[in-house]
Scaffold this motif. Structure first.
Motif, PDB file in Angstrom:
ATOM      1  N   GLN A 185       0.861  -1.182   0.000  1.00  0.00           N
ATOM      2  CA  GLN A 185       0.000   0.000   0.000  1.00  0.00           C
ATOM      3  C   GLN A 185       0.895   1.229   0.000  1.00  0.00           C
ATOM      4  O   GLN A 185       1.976   1.231   0.628  1.00  0.00           O
ATOM      5  CB  GLN A 185      -0.894   0.010   1.241  1.00  0.00           C
ATOM      6  N   LEU A 186       0.440   2.267  -0.704  1.00  0.00           N
ATOM      7  CA  LEU A 186       1.218   3.492  -0.819  1.00  0.00           C
ATOM      8  C   LEU A 186       0.543   4.616  -0.047  1.00  0.00           C
ATOM      9  O   LEU A 186      -0.656   4.568   0.237  1.00  0.00           O
ATOM     10  CB  LEU A 186       1.385   3.872  -2.284  1.00  0.00           C
ATOM     11  N   ASP A 187       1.320   5.656   0.255  1.00  0.00           N
ATOM     12  CA  ASP A 187       0.790   6.732   1.099  1.00  0.00           C
ATOM     13  C   ASP A 187       0.035   7.780   0.297  1.00  0.00           C
ATOM     14  O   ASP A 187      -0.479   8.731   0.877  1.00  0.00           O
ATOM     15  CB  ASP A 187       1.936   7.388   1.883  1.00  0.00           C
ATOM     16  N   ARG A 188      -0.003   7.623  -1.032  1.00  0.00           N
ATOM     17  CA  ARG A 188      -0.729   8.599  -1.845  1.00  0.00           C
ATOM     18  C   ARG A 188      -1.303   7.920  -3.076  1.00  0.00           C
ATOM     19  O   ARG A 188      -0.875   6.820  -3.458  1.00  0.00           O
ATOM     20  CB  ARG A 188       0.185   9.759  -2.245  1.00  0.00           C
ATOM     21  N   GLU A 189      -2.247   8.592  -3.673  1.00  0.00           N
ATOM     22  CA  GLU A 189      -2.954   8.024  -4.832  1.00  0.00           C
ATOM     23  C   GLU A 189      -2.121   8.216  -6.099  1.00  0.00           C
ATOM     24  O   GLU A 189      -1.724   9.328  -6.452  1.00  0.00           O
ATOM     25  CB  GLU A 189      -4.310   8.716  -5.002  1.00  0.00           C
ATOM     26  N   ILE A 190      -1.824   7.108  -6.757  1.00  0.00           N
ATOM     27  CA  ILE A 190      -1.172   7.132  -8.069  1.00  0.00           C
ATOM     28  C   ILE A 190      -1.989   6.230  -8.980  1.00  0.00           C
ATOM     29  O   ILE A 190      -2.445   5.167  -8.565  1.00  0.00           O
ATOM     30  CB  ILE A 190       0.284   6.632  -7.988  1.00  0.00           C
ATOM     31  N   ASP A 191      -2.147   6.647 -10.220  1.00  0.00           N
ATOM     32  CA  ASP A 191      -2.903   5.836 -11.173  1.00  0.00           C
ATOM     33  C   ASP A 191      -2.050   4.652 -11.604  1.00  0.00           C
ATOM     34  O   ASP A 191      -1.190   4.768 -12.481  1.00  0.00           O
ATOM     35  CB  ASP A 191      -3.283   6.691 -12.383  1.00  0.00           C
ATOM     36  N   ILE A 192      -2.265   3.527 -10.968  1.00  0.00           N
ATOM     37  CA  ILE A 192      -1.478   2.315 -11.232  1.00  0.00           C
ATOM     38  C   ILE A 192      -2.398   1.247 -11.794  1.00  0.00           C
ATOM     39  O   ILE A 192      -3.477   0.998 -11.256  1.00  0.00           O
ATOM     40  CB  ILE A 192      -0.799   1.807  -9.940  1.00  0.00           C
ATOM     41  N   SER A 193      -1.958   0.606 -12.872  1.00  0.00           N
ATOM     42  CA  SER A 193      -2.751  -0.425 -13.530  1.00  0.00           C
ATOM     43  C   SER A 193      -1.996  -1.748 -13.525  1.00  0.00           C
ATOM     44  O   SER A 193      -0.783  -1.795 -13.293  1.00  0.00           O
ATOM     45  CB  SER A 193      -3.063  -0.023 -14.975  1.00  0.00           C
ATOM     46  N   ARG A 194      -2.724  -2.810 -13.819  1.00  0.00           N
ATOM     47  CA  ARG A 194      -2.109  -4.131 -13.973  1.00  0.00           C
ATOM     48  C   ARG A 194      -1.022  -4.065 -15.044  1.00  0.00           C
ATOM     49  O   ARG A 194      -1.228  -3.517 -16.124  1.00  0.00           O
ATOM     50  CB  ARG A 194      -3.178  -5.147 -14.372  1.00  0.00           C
ATOM     51  N   GLY A 195       0.149  -4.615 -14.717  1.00  0.00           N
ATOM     52  CA  GLY A 195       1.267  -4.615 -15.662  1.00  0.00           C
ATOM     53  C   GLY A 195       2.250  -3.497 -15.444  1.00  0.00           C
ATOM     54  O   GLY A 195       3.363  -3.537 -15.974  1.00  0.00           O
ATOM     55  N   ASP A 196       1.865  -2.466 -14.664  1.00  0.00           N
ATOM     56  CA  ASP A 196       2.818  -1.409 -14.333  1.00  0.00           C
ATOM     57  C   ASP A 196       3.868  -1.955 -13.363  1.00  0.00           C
ATOM     58  O   ASP A 196       3.672  -2.996 -12.732  1.00  0.00           O
ATOM     59  CB  ASP A 196       2.092  -0.227 -13.681  1.00  0.00           C
ATOM     60  N   TRP A 197       4.970  -1.250 -13.242  1.00  0.00           N
ATOM     61  CA  TRP A 197       6.044  -1.692 -12.344  1.00  0.00           C
ATOM     62  C   TRP A 197       6.174  -0.737 -11.163  1.00  0.00           C
ATOM     63  O   TRP A 197       6.036   0.484 -11.319  1.00  0.00           O
ATOM     64  CB  TRP A 197       7.390  -1.705 -13.070  1.00  0.00           C
ATOM     65  N   LEU A 198       6.452  -1.286  -9.993  1.00  0.00           N
ATOM     66  CA  LEU A 198       6.907  -0.516  -8.844  1.00  0.00           C
ATOM     67  C   LEU A 198       8.361  -0.895  -8.601  1.00  0.00           C
ATOM     68  O   LEU A 198       8.684  -2.080  -8.455  1.00  0.00           O
ATOM     69  CB  LEU A 198       6.051  -0.823  -7.607  1.00  0.00           C
ATOM     70  N   THR A 199       9.241   0.104  -8.580  1.00  0.00           N
ATOM     71  CA  THR A 199      10.674  -0.148  -8.458  1.00  0.00           C
ATOM     72  C   THR A 199      11.261   0.856  -7.463  1.00  0.00           C
ATOM     73  O   THR A 199      10.535   1.662  -6.870  1.00  0.00           O
ATOM     74  CB  THR A 199      11.384  -0.008  -9.813  1.00  0.00           C
ATOM     75  N   ASN A 200      12.564   0.809  -7.314  1.00  0.00           N
ATOM     76  CA  ASN A 200      13.207   1.791  -6.442  1.00  0.00           C
ATOM     77  C   ASN A 200      13.835   2.924  -7.236  1.00  0.00           C
ATOM     78  O   ASN A 200      14.576   3.743  -6.677  1.00  0.00           O
ATOM     79  CB  ASN A 200      14.267   1.121  -5.570  1.00  0.00           C
ATOM     80  N   GLY A 201      13.579   2.988  -8.542  1.00  0.00           N
ATOM     81  CA  GLY A 201      14.131   4.060  -9.362  1.00  0.00           C
ATOM     82  C   GLY A 201      13.738   3.862 -10.814  1.00  0.00           C
ATOM     83  O   GLY A 201      13.116   2.853 -11.173  1.00  0.00           O
ATOM     84  N   PRO A 202      14.080   4.807 -11.679  1.00  0.00           N
ATOM     85  CA  PRO A 202      13.724   4.704 -13.098  1.00  0.00           C
ATOM     86  C   PRO A 202      14.259   3.423 -13.728  1.00  0.00           C
ATOM     87  O   PRO A 202      15.321   2.919 -13.359  1.00  0.00           O
ATOM     88  CB  PRO A 202      14.382   5.944 -13.706  1.00  0.00           C
ATOM     89  N   VAL A 203      13.506   2.888 -14.683  1.00  0.00           N
ATOM     90  CA  VAL A 203      13.890   1.671 -15.385  1.00  0.00           C
ATOM     91  C   VAL A 203      13.978   1.967 -16.876  1.00  0.00           C
ATOM     92  O   VAL A 203      13.544   3.023 -17.341  1.00  0.00           O
ATOM     93  CB  VAL A 203      12.861   0.546 -15.139  1.00  0.00           C
ATOM     94  N   THR A 204      14.562   1.023 -17.608  1.00  0.00           N
ATOM     95  CA  THR A 204      14.696   1.200 -19.058  1.00  0.00           C
ATOM     96  C   THR A 204      13.411   0.750 -19.746  1.00  0.00           C
ATOM     97  O   THR A 204      12.956  -0.368 -19.554  1.00  0.00           O
ATOM     98  CB  THR A 204      15.871   0.367 -19.602  1.00  0.00           C
ATOM     99  N   ALA A 205      12.825   1.648 -20.525  1.00  0.00           N
ATOM    100  CA  ALA A 205      11.603   1.329 -21.263  1.00  0.00           C
ATOM    101  C   ALA A 205      11.769   1.799 -22.704  1.00  0.00           C
ATOM    102  O   ALA A 205      12.373   2.838 -22.964  1.00  0.00           O
ATOM    103  CB  ALA A 205      10.389   2.003 -20.620  1.00  0.00           C
ATOM    104  N   ALA A 206      11.252   1.014 -23.627  1.00  0.00           N
ATOM    105  CA  ALA A 206      11.353   1.357 -25.049  1.00  0.00           C
ATOM    106  C   ALA A 206      10.301   0.575 -25.815  1.00  0.00           C
ATOM    107  O   ALA A 206       9.777  -0.426 -25.336  1.00  0.00           O
ATOM    108  CB  ALA A 206      12.747   1.037 -25.590  1.00  0.00           C
ATOM    109  N   ARG A 207      10.027   1.048 -27.024  1.00  0.00           N
ATOM    110  CA  ARG A 207       9.135   0.293 -27.893  1.00  0.00           C
ATOM    111  C   ARG A 207       9.914  -0.671 -28.784  1.00  0.00           C
ATOM    112  O   ARG A 207       9.341  -1.577 -29.374  1.00  0.00           O
ATOM    113  CB  ARG A 207       8.328   1.249 -28.767  1.00  0.00           C
ATOM    114  N   THR A 208      11.218  -0.475 -28.897  1.00  0.00           N
ATOM    115  CA  THR A 208      12.043  -1.328 -29.748  1.00  0.00           C
ATOM    116  C   THR A 208      13.122  -1.995 -28.907  1.00  0.00           C
ATOM    117  O   THR A 208      13.869  -1.312 -28.198  1.00  0.00           O
ATOM    118  CB  THR A 208      12.693  -0.503 -30.876  1.00  0.00           C
ATOM    119  N   TRP A 209      13.160  -3.317 -28.981  1.00  0.00           N
ATOM    120  CA  TRP A 209      14.133  -4.082 -28.195  1.00  0.00           C
ATOM    121  C   TRP A 209      14.853  -5.082 -29.104  1.00  0.00           C
ATOM    122  O   TRP A 209      14.238  -5.693 -29.975  1.00  0.00           O
ATOM    123  CB  TRP A 209      13.423  -4.855 -27.073  1.00  0.00           C
TER     124      TRP A 209
END
Length: 442
Positions: A281-305
């Protein structure tokens, strides 16, 4: 708490995998009386047919039924063993890939009469590609070559030469006879020239730890809201540790929140660890959906891999076809935009064959229709891979292992207004089964 070592046996169809598993369980006192009675009569040499323990799979094979991975449980000293029993036929490579993707160690069986063959190279490469770094090479049927030391030494040298292309691999090569039980639970008097470990010793000595990504990885599998006062984000924590007060980063929004409570199996706990099914549970409201990630910092995301692809379906790849893509618990769409080369398992070189057929292995570029966060597979098998699903048949057709993110070309994206983004967020939040594409970063 006892450690658990997950392993699989690999080898060609006649290399003795079934006999090795059955005889190992017998030699280590892990067969019940009814299992022994079910084996049948000893052969003319007085040996029990231990391969009959896997009669179910043999029957499937004889009937031409698609064979799945069978998991077997055993003990090695003070640790649990989970053995993935996978078929040896090349056409069942898909099942071998499924088993290997969960394992920490591979037992590669080599027939002492044949030496290193094509399946040895294929299975070794696949296991290494799938992140396994511990290999026990069981040179089997030593009884059939008179327990000859020179035969073993030659195969051992050949495998170590092969392993030069397997960086980071920890390899033990053992001479064994699954039929006679030599060097399985204890060292055999038939091979006094061998002073290494038995198979049991090698499994007791193996490490159960794997290199993992440095950080927290919690892909959200579902959102729990039993009442208006509780909103929890549940999933498997694949890496790291989380406790109340920690700051978590939400991908794709890039927003941060503090952890207010952590739960495991319905009970609030002080901390949660990698490998556990958890809810935060988080201390504030964030729009989080199934498949989103919770991490300890920014992650690498791209449309081309870029990465490796193993084609699993009998129906080959259709160039230009859109496939459904599943990464952790997130669905999107995409296609193989480029086949950069395919593996020749005979010499481990990359050829230029353009078509992917069943059991093909190659390097590809994957184009997704929305940005996807991934880790490099060698750092995290859970968050560094995805599967391709044929939308016409709903069959899993390929497994992809990420190697490199390619910069996105976002110039062709349509202009999306703030109202459209808010509507998209509402739909993704309340109607996840519609599988709307996330346009929050467009």
């Amino acid at each position: 708490m006892q450690e658990t070592l997950k392993l699989l046996t690999c080898g060609s169809v006649d290399d003795g995998k079934s006999t090795l598993i059955g005889r190992f369980l017998y030699e280590t006192g892990q067969l019940y009386a009814d299992q022994l009675a079910s084996l049948g009569e000893p052969d003319e040499n007085g040996e029990l047919p231990f391969a009959n323990l896997l009669d179910g799979l043999e029957a499937e094979r004889s009937q031409g039924i698609t064979i799945d991975v069978a998991w077997r449980f055993a003990e090695a000293g003070s640790r649990h063993l989970i053995i993935a029993d996978t078929p040896g036929h090349e056409q069942y490579t898909r099942n071998m890939v499924t088993g290997a993707s969960h394992c920490d160690l591979a037992i590669i069986l080599v027939d002492a009469r044949k030496g290193i063959i094509r399946q040895t190279r294929r299975h070794s490469f696949l296991c290494h590609l799938l992140g396994i770094r511990q290999f026990v090479v069981a040179v089997n049927k030593m009884d059939a070559v008179g327990y000859d030391e020179q035969t073993f030494k030659a195969i051992e040298a050949d495998y170590y030469k092969l392993a030069e292309r397997m960086p980071g691999a920890n390899i033990k090569v053992l001479p064994v006879s699954a039929l006679k039980g030599d060097n399985l639970a204890k060292l055999s008097g038939n091979m006094p020239w061998y002073h290494g470990m038995s198979l049991l010793g090698a499994l007791e000595d193996a490490s159960v730890s794997r290199p993992e990504v440095d950080g927290v990885r919690l892909p959200v599998q579902t959102i729990l809201r039993p009442n208006q006062d509780f909103r929890g984000f549940a999933g498997t924590l694949f890496a790291g540790q989380v406790q109340p007060g920690d700051s978590l980063y939400h991908w794709p929004s890039g927003k941060n929140a503090l952890v207010s409570h952590v739960w495991r199996a319905g009970e609030e706990v002080g901390a949660i660890h990698a490998g556990e099914a958890v809810t935060v549970q988080l201390d504030r409201e964030i729009d989080i959906s199934r498949g989103d990630w919770l991490t300890n910092g920014p992650v690498t995301a791209a449309r081309t891999w870029k990465g490796w692809l193993v084609w699993l379906d009998d129906e080959g790849h259709q160039q230009g076809k859109r496939y459904r893509i599943k990464a952790a618990s997130r669905w999107t769409w995409g296609q193989v935009s480029e086949i950069r080369g395919q593996l020749n398992v005979d010499n481990w070189t990359i050829g230029e064959e353009a078509d992917f057929k069943a059991n093909s292995i190659g390097q590809v570029t994957l184009q997704l229709e929305e940005s996807q966060a991934l880790d490099i597979y060698q750092q995290s098998r859970h968050t560094g891979s995805l599967i391709l699903v044929d939308p016409d048949t709903q069959q899993t057709v390929a497994a992809f292992m990420a190697e490199e993110a390619v910069s996105d070309d976002t110039g062709n994206r349509p202009v999306v207004s703030q109202a459209e983004k808010e509507l998209n967020a509402y739909i993704r939040r309340h109607y996840p089964h519609w599988q709307a594409i996330d346009v929050s970063d467009w």
